[in-house]
Scaffold this active site. Sequence first.
Site, PDB file in Angstrom:
ATOM      1  N   SER A   1       0.596  -1.048  -0.039  1.00 14.65           N
ATOM      2  CA  SER A   1      -0.039  -0.036  -0.110  1.00 14.65           C
ATOM      3  C   SER A   1       0.795   1.175  -0.060  1.00 14.65           C
ATOM      4  O   SER A   1       1.774   1.460  -0.885  1.00 14.65           O
ATOM      5  CB  SER A   1      -0.993  -0.100   1.136  1.00 14.65           C
TER       6      SER A   1
ATOM      7  N   ASP B   1      -5.196  -3.381  -3.386  1.00 18.67           N
ATOM      8  CA  ASP B   1      -4.440  -3.183  -2.235  1.00 18.67           C
ATOM      9  C   ASP B   1      -3.590  -4.258  -1.539  1.00 18.67           C
ATOM     10  O   ASP B   1      -4.640  -4.927  -1.037  1.00 18.67           O
ATOM     11  CB  ASP B   1      -5.085  -2.172  -1.165  1.00 18.67           C
TER      12      ASP B   1
END
Length: 327
Positions: free
Chosen positions: A72, A186
């Site tokens: 991320s 993500d």
Amino acid sequence: MTEKPPESAETAPGEGAKSAPEGDSAPEKASRPTARLGLALGGGVARGWAHIGAVRRLEELGVKPDILAGTSVGALVGGFWLAGKLDALEDWALGLSPTRMLSYVDVVLNGAGLMGGKRLERAMMKYLPPTDIKDLPHDYVAVTAELATGHEVWLRNGDLADAMQAAYALPGVFPPRAVEGRWLIDGALVNPLPVSACRALGARVVIAVGLHADAFNLGVAQRRARFGEMHPDIASGKGAKAGLGRLFQGTASAPGVGSVMLASFNILMDRVTRSRLAGDPPDVLVTPQVGHISLLEFDKAEELIALGRKAVDDVRPQIDSALDFLG
């Protein structure tokens, strides 16, 4: 987990990875000496600005990782750092304000996320020229997840910006990224603090920077004392935050869909991080105390960067011992 780097740069070991075709592995990486020190940078949305302070302080202490694995926002900061563009990212982050944040919000009502992400992508490309991962000075892994299967996917080759955008494609906020025929999202959903990636690529010692150490204790108490049940900007309807806040924070009667989504994501990252670290803990865990800052307070960069630096200093004896072990 084997300490031999996997042949494929795409899928984590144990997730059904296929052998890469001949010529897929970058010769530059194959010729590098065996990696010894790994740095794992975890996810945390806006709290990720703490990574800037952490890597700055590590660099000042002479800590130079052979492998950097990021999930991320950790993949974003780590990528800019290795590309030599961390100054530009830090300046941009420090210049963010609630009003400027709104300028990057391109709401898409019929897309795969609330935001199209194009405005943010254009801003990022202003500071990061086209960069191939294989040209970075150290091994780099952007940890993502495949939408169709839930498999953990490691991006180690190809365009750096594409890898970073896939790594921070938070479901519901940003659309998934198509990389080599797969939709990626993500990586914090499957590996919020990728110590395992560093280990698999040969790191004998791993330093990890995690952003969820106080997400559900001191941070919660501070937020309740400061905001009550909702942010004061939302209650008053004043300021630039109010427009974005109605989407993410909701109203006095109920939280908004964005607020529920981000709170759920926070819970997921906290619980998955605990589980993953129980089985594969780092040698040194750096834990900036950032729980009092919400996942969307991107305008808190100055405070977050300072907290990242402090967290490194707090564990400096452990860092020194780890480096002594490597010799």
